[in-house]
Design an enzyme around this catalytic site. Structure first.
Site, PDB file in Angstrom:
ATOM      1  N   GLU A   1       0.827  -1.213   0.000  1.00  0.00           N
ATOM      2  CA  GLU A   1       0.000   0.000   0.000  1.00  0.00           C
ATOM      3  C   GLU A   1       0.863   1.266   0.000  1.00  0.00           C
ATOM      4  OE1 GLU A   1      -1.355  -2.857   1.708  1.00  0.00           O
ATOM      5  OE2 GLU A   1      -2.554  -2.843  -0.113  1.00  0.00           O
TER       6      GLU A   1
ATOM      7  N   ASN B   1      -1.501  -8.037  -3.354  1.00  0.00           N
ATOM      8  CA  ASN B   1      -2.123  -7.202  -4.388  1.00  0.00           C
ATOM      9  C   ASN B   1      -1.098  -6.333  -5.131  1.00  0.00           C
ATOM     10  OD1 ASN B   1      -2.245  -5.769  -1.619  1.00  0.00           O
ATOM     11  ND2 ASN B   1      -2.336  -4.101  -3.076  1.00  0.00           N
TER      12      ASN B   1
ATOM     13  N   ASP C   1      -7.660  -5.096  -4.296  1.00  0.00           N
ATOM     14  CA  ASP C   1      -6.848  -5.452  -3.130  1.00  0.00           C
ATOM     15  C   ASP C   1      -6.996  -6.924  -2.748  1.00  0.00           C
ATOM     16  OD1 ASP C   1      -5.015  -4.986  -1.096  1.00  0.00           O
ATOM     17  OD2 ASP C   1      -6.537  -4.400   0.357  1.00  0.00           O
TER      18      ASP C   1
HETATM   19  O1  LIG Z   1      -0.207  -5.531   1.247  1.00  0.00           O
HETATM   20  C1  LIG Z   1       0.365  -5.599   2.335  1.00  0.00           C
HETATM   21  O2  LIG Z   1       1.569  -5.423   2.500  1.00  0.00           O
HETATM   22  C2  LIG Z   1      -0.472  -5.948   3.518  1.00  0.00           C
HETATM   23  C3  LIG Z   1       0.105  -6.265   4.745  1.00  0.00           C
HETATM   24  C4  LIG Z   1      -0.723  -6.611   5.842  1.00  0.00           C
HETATM   25  C5  LIG Z   1       0.019  -6.986   7.082  1.00  0.00           C
HETATM   26  O3  LIG Z   1       1.258  -7.115   7.003  1.00  0.00           O
HETATM   27  O4  LIG Z   1      -0.541  -7.167   8.156  1.00  0.00           O
HETATM   28  C6  LIG Z   1      -2.147  -6.620   5.643  1.00  0.00           C
HETATM   29  C7  LIG Z   1      -2.621  -6.305   4.346  1.00  0.00           C
HETATM   30  N1  LIG Z   1      -1.799  -5.967   3.329  1.00  0.00           N
HETATM   31  C8  LIG Z   1      -4.031  -6.318   4.021  1.00  0.00           C
HETATM   32  O5  LIG Z   1      -4.411  -6.052   2.873  1.00  0.00           O
HETATM   33  C9  LIG Z   1      -4.977  -6.650   5.020  1.00  0.00           C
HETATM   34  O6  LIG Z   1      -6.191  -6.694   4.763  1.00  0.00           O
HETATM   35  C10 LIG Z   1      -4.497  -6.970   6.326  1.00  0.00           C
HETATM   36  C11 LIG Z   1      -5.189  -7.329   7.479  1.00  0.00           C
HETATM   37  C12 LIG Z   1      -4.251  -7.471   8.447  1.00  0.00           C
HETATM   38  C13 LIG Z   1      -4.455  -7.790   9.859  1.00  0.00           C
HETATM   39  O7  LIG Z   1      -3.467  -8.097  10.522  1.00  0.00           O
HETATM   40  O8  LIG Z   1      -5.617  -7.739  10.340  1.00  0.00           O
HETATM   41  N2  LIG Z   1      -3.013  -7.240   7.928  1.00  0.00           N
HETATM   42  C14 LIG Z   1      -3.132  -6.949   6.632  1.00  0.00           C
END
Ligand SMILES: O=C(O)c1cc(C(=O)O)c2c(n1)C(=O)C(=O)c1cc(C(=O)O)[nH]c1-2
Length: 534
Positions: free
Chosen positions: A170, A236, A278
Site C-alpha cells: 500500500e 495485491n 486489493d
Molecule cells: O499488502 C500488504 O503489504 C499488507 C500487509 C498486511 C500486514 O502485514 O498485516 C495486511 C494487508 N496488506 C491487508 O491487505 C490486510 O487486509 C491486512 C489485514 C491485516 C491484519 O493483521 O488484520 N493485515 C493486513
C-alpha cells in the site's frame, strides 16, 4: 529443532514447531482428549500478560514444555505448565514505524530451528534469538521502513533455510521473498514477487510501473518436503487503481512454487490478473492429499481473498477446482482451461473509474486469518466475511513513505442487515459449505480442528469458542477479556491436552470497519492456556 522434527509436523503432538501446525499448514491435530463430550469441561489453566495493548495475532510455538510467542514489541518464552515467564526480549523500532504500516501493529509469530527463535520486526528486520536465554544472536535488515517496507510475517524454515516475506504494497513498494542462513543470518537469496523488465513476467508491467508494483508476501508459505517445494502467496498490485498499471501484473495475486535453497520459481498460478480490488493472494496455501475424480492427488488449497476456493495440483500448478465460497460479483467463475477469472461489468466498470459495489469487499471473502483442513472430515474450516464494498478509483501520485492507493477511502462498505461473517465448513472441491455458523461481528482469528471433532476459533468480542466439526453447533465458549485475533494451537504434555490462544483486540477490521459495536471491547494482550478439568 531439526529439519526431521519439522517434517514430522503436527504428528508430533507434544510440540507445535511451526506456523500452521505442520508444513502443510493444516492446523489439524490428531489429539482427542478434548472432544465433543469433554470440551464443555474446558477451563483456563493460566493466563500470561503481554503488557501490551495492540492486536495479538501471534501463533504460539511449543517445544519441550516451553511456549514461544511474539507481540509487535517483544518475544517471550513461557513455561507451558505454569505460565511463568522464562525470558522476555523487547523489540525496539523507530517511533515513526506505525504510520508506515497498513493494517495493524502486529506480529504473526516466530520460527524455531537449531536452538534459535527467529522472528521479523515491524521495521523490516529479521532477528535470531537464543531459545534458552532470549539473547539476540544476529539481526539483518531486510528493507527500509522509510521506503514503505514493514514485516508482520512469521518466518518459515524449509530445507535448512529461513524464509521471510515482506509487507508494504500500500506504500509503493516492490515485494520479495528472502532466504537467510539460520546460523549466521547471511542473506542467501531474494526472489522478487514483481519481475524486472528483463526477467520472465517482466512484460506484464508497462514502463516503470513494476518498481512500485506491490506484491507483498505477508503470510507464511507452506512446504512439501518430498517435492522440496515452498508455496508462497503474493499480495495485491500497487496502486489499487489498475488504470495506472495495465497488464497482468505478475506475480501479484498469485502463488509461487519455489525451491527453498535458491528461491528459484518452479511454477506460478495467478488467481486475479490486473486486480483492482486489493485481493492479496497471501492467505495460507494448505497442502493435502485428497481424492480428485477418484484419484489420490497432491493438492494445494486456497480460500482466496477474491471469493473463490481453489484446488491446484501442487506438483505442477494445474487448476483442478475453483468455486465461490462466499458471494462474488466481480467474476461469474474461473475458466478451467485458462485458469483466468471470467470477469463481470463490476470489474470493467471499476477499471474505468466508475463507482461499483463489489463482493467480496477489499477485505476479501476471507482475509489473512488462517483456516484449518481436517483430513478426517475432508472439510476446510474457515472464518469468512459476508459483506461487500464500495469502490471508486481516484488519481494517485507516488510519494515515498506515503499511502499509494488511488482509491476513494471515504465510502468503503456495503454491510446489509445480516451477519457480517461465518465460520464455514467448506468442501474444497465445490466451495459449498456443509454447515455455516453466522456471526454478527466477523471473526479475524485462526481456526484449529482436531480428531476430537472440535473446531476452535475466537471472536473479536473476546470469546474463545469451540464448535462441533460435523454440525457447526457451538459447544463451549470462554470470555478472554479482549478481542481474539490469535491462532489457536494444541499439544499434549504429561498426558494432558492443552489448547492455547492469544487474546488482544486490533487488526484491520478495528482500523477500517467503523463497527461501533466494538467500542466496548477493551484492549490488552495476553496468552491463554486451557485444558479439561481433571
Ligand atoms: O499488502 C500488504 O503489504 C499488507 C500487509 C498486511 C500486514 O502485514 O498485516 C495486511 C494487508 N496488506 C491487508 O491487505 C490486510 O487486509 C491486512 C489485514 C491485516 C491484519 O493483521 O488484520 N493485515 C493486513
Amino acid at each position: 529443532q531439526t529439519t526431521e522434527q519439522l517434517v514430522k509436523g503436527a504428528t508430533d503432538t507434544s510440540n507445535v514447531l511451526n506456523y500452521g501446525m505442520g508444513y502443510n499448514l493444516q492446523r489439524f491435530s490428531t489429539l482427542n482428549q478434548i472432544n465433543k463430550d469433554t470440551v464443555k469441561n474446558l477451563v483456563p489453566v493460566w493466563n500470561y500478560s503481554f503488557n501490551d495493548d495492540r492486536s495479538e495475532e501471534s501463533q504460539p510455538l511449543v517445544y519441550q514444555g516451553v511456549i514461544y510467542v511474539t507481540s509487535h514489541n517483544a518475544t517471550m518464552a513461557v513455561d507451558a505448565k505454569t505460565g511463568k515467564q522464562i525470558w522476555k526480549t523487547k523489540v525496539e523500532y523507530p517511533a515513526e514505524t506505525p504510520r508506515i504500516v497498513c493494517c495493524g501493529i502486529i506480529n504473526r509469530g516466530a520460527a524455531l530451528y537449531d536452538g534459535k527463535v527467529y522472528r521479523t520486526t515491524l521495521d523490516a528486520n529479521v532477528i535470531a534469538l537464543d531459545a534458552k536465554t532470549g539473547k539476540e544472536l544476529w539481526r539483518q535488515k531486510a528493507a527500509d521502513i522509510k521506503e514503505g517496507y514493514s514485516m508482520t510475517v512469521a518466518p518459515l524454515v524449509a530445507d535448512g533455510v529461513i524464509i521471510t516475506g515482506i509487507s508494504g504494497a500500500e506504500f509503493g513498494t516492490r515485494g520479495f521473498i528472502d532466504g537467510w542462513d539460520p546460523a549466521t543470518g547471511k542473506h542467501l537469496w531474494r526472489t522478487h514477487s514483481i519481475p524486472s523488465p528483463d526477467e520472465p513476467g517482466g512484460d506484464t508491467w508497462k514502463g516503470d510501473t513494476w518498481k512500485l508494483g506491490g506484491g507483498s508476501t505477508w503470510i507464511t508459505g507452506s512446504y512439501d518436503p518430498e517435492l522440496n517445494t515452498v508455496y508462497w502467496g503474493i499480495g495485491n498490485p500497487g496502486p489499487f487503481n489498475s488504470a495506472v498499471r495495465p497488464g497482468d501484473n505478475l506475480y501479484t495475486c498469485s502463488v509461487l512454487a519455489m525451491d527453498p535453497k535458491t528461491g528459484k520459481i518452479k511454477w506460478h498460478y495467478q488467481f486475479s490478473p490486473n486486480n483492482p480490488f486489493d485481493y492479496d493472494s497471501v492467505a495460507e496455501m494448505v497442502l493435502a492429499d485428497i481424492n480428485v475424480e477418484g484419484k489420490p492427488t497432491k493438492v494445494l488449497m486456497d480460500a482466496n481473498r477474491n471469493g473463490f476456493f481453489y484446488v491446484l495440483d501442487r506438483t505442477n500448478g494445474k487448476l483442478l477446482a475453483a468455486n465461490p465460497y462466499v458471494k462474488v460479483n466481480w467474476a461469474t467463475g474461473i475458466d478451467m482451461k485458462t485458469g483466468r477469472p471470467i470477469e463481470t461489468d463490476v470489474s470493467k466498470d471499476a477499471r474505468e473509474g466508475k463507482k461499483v459495489t463489489v463482493y467480496p469487499s477489499i477485505l476479501g471473502g476471507k482475509n489473512w486469518e488462517p483456516m484449518s483442513f481436517n483430513p478426517q472430515t475432508g472439510l476446510a474450516y474457515a472464518n469468512t466475511l459476508a459483506f461487500g464494498g464500495r469502490y471508486k478509483t481516484e488519481p494517485v501520485t507516488f510519494k515515498q513513505g506515503e499511502w499509494y492507493l488511488g482509491m476513494d477511502l471515504s465510502d468503503l462498505w456495503e454491510y446489509g442487515d445480516g451477519p457480517r461473517g461465518h465460520l464455514k465448513a467448506i468442501d474444497p472441491l465445490t466451495g459449498k459449505a456443509k454447515w455455516e455458523a453466522p456471526v454478527d461481528i466477523p471473526r479475524f482469528s485462526g481456526v484449529l480442528s482436531t480428531a476430537g471433532g472440535v473446531v476452535f476459533t475466537g471472536a473479536l468480542t473476546g470469546e474463545f469458542e469451540a464448535f462441533d466439526a460435523d454440525s457447526g453447533k457451538k459447544l463451549w465458549q470462554f470470555q478472554t477479556g479482549s478481542g481474539i485475533e490469535g491462532q489457536p494451537v494444541t499439544w499434549q504434555q504429561d498426558g494432558v491436552q492443552y489448547v492455547a490462544v492469544t487474546s488482544g483486540y486490533g487488526g484491520v477490521y478495528s482500523l477500517f470497519s467503523g463497527d461501533e459495536r466494538l467500542a466496548k471491547v477493551p484492549p490488552g494482550g495476553s496468552l491463554w492456556v486451557f485444558a479439561v478439568k481433571q
